[in-house]
Design a protein around this motif. Sequence first.
Motif, mmCIF file in Angstrom:
data_model
loop_
_atom_site.group_PDB
_atom_site.id
_atom_site.type_symbol
_atom_site.label_atom_id
_atom_site.label_comp_id
_atom_site.label_asym_id
_atom_site.label_seq_id
_atom_site.Cartn_x
_atom_site.Cartn_y
_atom_site.Cartn_z
ATOM 1 N N ASN A 218 -5.676 15.407 4.730
ATOM 2 C CA ASN A 218 -4.910 16.125 3.863
ATOM 3 C C ASN A 218 -3.377 15.770 4.393
ATOM 4 N N VAL A 219 -2.892 14.525 4.238
ATOM 5 C CA VAL A 219 -1.631 14.229 4.799
ATOM 6 C C VAL A 219 -0.587 14.447 3.601
ATOM 7 N N ARG A 220 0.272 15.276 3.880
ATOM 8 C CA ARG A 220 1.047 15.659 2.771
ATOM 9 C C ARG A 220 2.296 14.782 2.802
ATOM 10 N N LEU A 221 2.614 14.104 1.521
ATOM 11 C CA LEU A 221 3.680 13.168 1.365
ATOM 12 C C LEU A 221 4.425 13.444 0.110
ATOM 13 N N GLY A 222 5.598 13.082 0.376
ATOM 14 C CA GLY A 222 6.568 13.196 -1.146
ATOM 15 C C GLY A 222 6.211 12.358 -2.212
ATOM 16 N N LYS A 223 6.687 12.643 -3.391
ATOM 17 C CA LYS A 223 6.294 11.705 -4.499
ATOM 18 C C LYS A 223 7.142 10.352 -4.242
ATOM 19 N N ASP A 224 8.080 10.597 -3.480
ATOM 20 C CA ASP A 224 8.848 9.278 -3.233
ATOM 21 C C ASP A 224 8.127 8.438 -2.455
ATOM 22 N N SER A 225 7.276 8.827 -1.950
ATOM 23 C CA SER A 225 6.468 7.595 -0.816
ATOM 24 C C SER A 225 5.779 6.711 -1.756
ATOM 25 N N LEU A 226 5.454 6.907 -3.201
ATOM 26 C CA LEU A 226 4.872 6.018 -3.921
ATOM 27 C C LEU A 226 5.735 4.625 -4.109
ATOM 28 N N LEU A 227 5.116 3.539 -4.022
ATOM 29 C CA LEU A 227 5.597 2.147 -4.387
ATOM 30 C C LEU A 227 5.423 1.648 -5.715
ATOM 31 N N GLY A 228 6.653 1.630 -6.384
ATOM 32 C CA GLY A 228 6.618 1.423 -7.948
ATOM 33 C C GLY A 228 5.907 2.494 -8.541
ATOM 34 N N ASP A 229 5.371 2.462 -9.713
ATOM 35 C CA ASP A 229 4.731 3.875 -10.183
ATOM 36 C C ASP A 229 3.188 4.045 -9.906
ATOM 37 N N PRO A 230 2.676 4.974 -10.147
ATOM 38 C CA PRO A 230 1.237 5.232 -9.910
ATOM 39 C C PRO A 230 0.332 4.221 -10.663
ATOM 40 N N GLY A 231 -0.539 3.598 -10.262
ATOM 41 C CA GLY A 231 -1.284 2.528 -10.718
ATOM 42 C C GLY A 231 -0.804 1.240 -10.801
ATOM 43 N N ASP A 232 0.425 1.084 -10.154
ATOM 44 C CA ASP A 232 0.925 -0.273 -9.864
ATOM 45 C C ASP A 232 0.543 -1.026 -8.731
ATOM 46 N N GLY A 233 -0.390 -0.410 -7.958
ATOM 47 C CA GLY A 233 -1.094 -1.144 -6.715
ATOM 48 C C GLY A 233 -1.700 -2.438 -6.897
ATOM 49 N N ARG A 234 -2.257 -2.584 -8.032
ATOM 50 C CA ARG A 234 -2.897 -3.949 -8.043
ATOM 51 C C ARG A 234 -2.125 -5.049 -8.215
ATOM 52 N N ARG A 235 -0.876 -4.723 -8.919
ATOM 53 C CA ARG A 235 0.114 -6.000 -9.150
ATOM 54 C C ARG A 235 0.888 -5.936 -7.704
ATOM 55 N N ILE A 236 1.073 -4.963 -7.198
ATOM 56 C CA ILE A 236 1.891 -4.975 -5.720
ATOM 57 C C ILE A 236 0.950 -5.836 -4.755
ATOM 58 N N PHE A 237 -0.260 -5.459 -4.907
ATOM 59 C CA PHE A 237 -1.358 -6.166 -3.867
ATOM 60 C C PHE A 237 -1.187 -7.457 -4.300
ATOM 61 N N ASP A 238 -1.595 -8.137 -5.603
ATOM 62 C CA ASP A 238 -1.648 -9.497 -5.747
ATOM 63 C C ASP A 238 -0.415 -10.128 -5.473
ATOM 64 N N THR A 239 0.769 -9.888 -5.923
ATOM 65 C CA THR A 239 2.223 -10.440 -5.710
ATOM 66 C C THR A 239 2.143 -10.674 -4.226
ATOM 67 N N HIS A 240 1.894 -9.533 -3.505
ATOM 68 C CA HIS A 240 2.322 -9.884 -2.008
ATOM 69 C C HIS A 240 1.368 -10.706 -1.219
ATOM 70 N N PHE A 241 -0.088 -10.319 -1.476
ATOM 71 C CA PHE A 241 -1.044 -11.025 -0.759
ATOM 72 C C PHE A 241 -1.266 -12.543 -1.179
ATOM 73 N N SER A 242 -0.650 -12.860 -2.172
ATOM 74 C CA SER A 242 -0.754 -14.210 -2.688
ATOM 75 C C SER A 242 0.204 -15.063 -1.652
ATOM 76 N N GLY A 243 1.396 -14.606 -1.394
ATOM 77 C CA GLY A 243 2.135 -15.305 -0.677
ATOM 78 C C GLY A 243 1.743 -14.888 0.886
ATOM 79 N N TRP A 244 1.259 -13.785 1.285
ATOM 80 C CA TRP A 244 0.855 -13.535 2.674
ATOM 81 C C TRP A 244 -0.239 -14.439 2.978
ATOM 82 N N ARG A 245 -1.377 -14.545 2.263
ATOM 83 C CA ARG A 245 -2.601 -15.321 2.457
ATOM 84 C C ARG A 245 -1.787 -16.954 2.909
ATOM 85 N N LEU A 246 -0.837 -17.580 2.146
ATOM 86 C CA LEU A 246 -0.304 -18.663 2.258
ATOM 87 C C LEU A 246 0.217 -18.648 3.770
#
Length: 410
Positions: free
Chosen positions: A231-259
Amino acid sequence: MYSPEFCAVLDRYPALNEFTSRVVDFLDRHLPEPVTQEAAQPPWLRLRECAAQAGLTGFDLACATVVPDGLERVAQGLAMFLAGRRDCDAREIFSSGHAAMALRYGAPDIVRSVRDLVVNRGALAGVASSEPHSGSDLRGLRTVAVDHGDHLLLSGTKGLVSRVEEATGFVVFCKVVGPEQAAVLDPGGAALRQVPLSALWLSMDTVGVLTETAAPLGLRGWSLGHLHFDNVRLGKDSLLGDPGDGRRIFDTHFSGWRLMMALVCLGAATAAIEETMARTRRRSVGRMSLANVPSVASRLGTAAAEVQAATAWCFSLLERDRQDGDEVDVAACSAAKALATDASYRAVDIGLQLHGSDGYTCHTPMEKRLRDIRGLRIADGPNDTLYSVLAHSLLTGSRPSPFLVAQRQG
């Protein structure tokens, strides 16, 4: 000294020669020889702090003047290859690493804080995606952030996660749900599979974050373990992008990171091949140099060919990202990481074999490289899964481009 593909990149981008020299000078000063397991282990986090002082932690995001505009990703690949030549654990010394997600998608206060910690001071950021029950299945994640309007309550477990003791903060991938939905979630998490992925920034000094370490087989320069969120309390500003943007963020970052992880392993493999070639020239079988034994030359040639081909593909994908401005080719980047780490493992295994009994000891870097690269064949998605990503894209016709290797500009 370096592979033909590495030198070819510098020939195409001479503006990166000064940057490359700075990275080599840094490594020569702080990590002059490949690391062996029996030697005193380098102070890895301190080396990262020194890299920050040298301006080598923010260049991948145009946070420094050491890299010309537009060449940040290629420069990051060069730095990772050079780091891997000294040790796979050196992968965390240079660039912003996983903090790039917070810096690209975070709210202004998050960006300022992370930039100061990671880029200016050399702190380390981690990523928490996999979970004990789901592995690389992102839809199966059960870590939830319950949205209470003015704040989030994060609960769940992540593991096995690298940098659990060293990281100043983590990018956490989770599912954002309302209180009503959270109250009726089944223990198996079936309903959560339909909830889109989200990402948030979590500082490790937040109340309710617990760590649990485990002993890894390789990659021992950085801690490994689990993160528990109670039950870690976080502000709403801790979200990266909008709610539901996680897969886009993951794919964009990890495509480069895997290289990047691929190039770390390819740097290690290139160094292993060079060391093995030098040894085979010195050793003999009867009156014949070991290097002149056909089976030895064949095995070394095969290893070198595979490593050079994988290196060329990885840099080609980084250059495509720069030159064409296309959408990230997730499938090709995934398969390139798998191919590179598999080829690197085989090359180091051959090198260890040709070192004879010395190769199986802790006073050469071969056994450490073998363990480390074995871990990177699992990290950021196991190789079988990554190959299947490319196969799926080919079978469904969803690839954005028919070319596996980018066509270079004339």
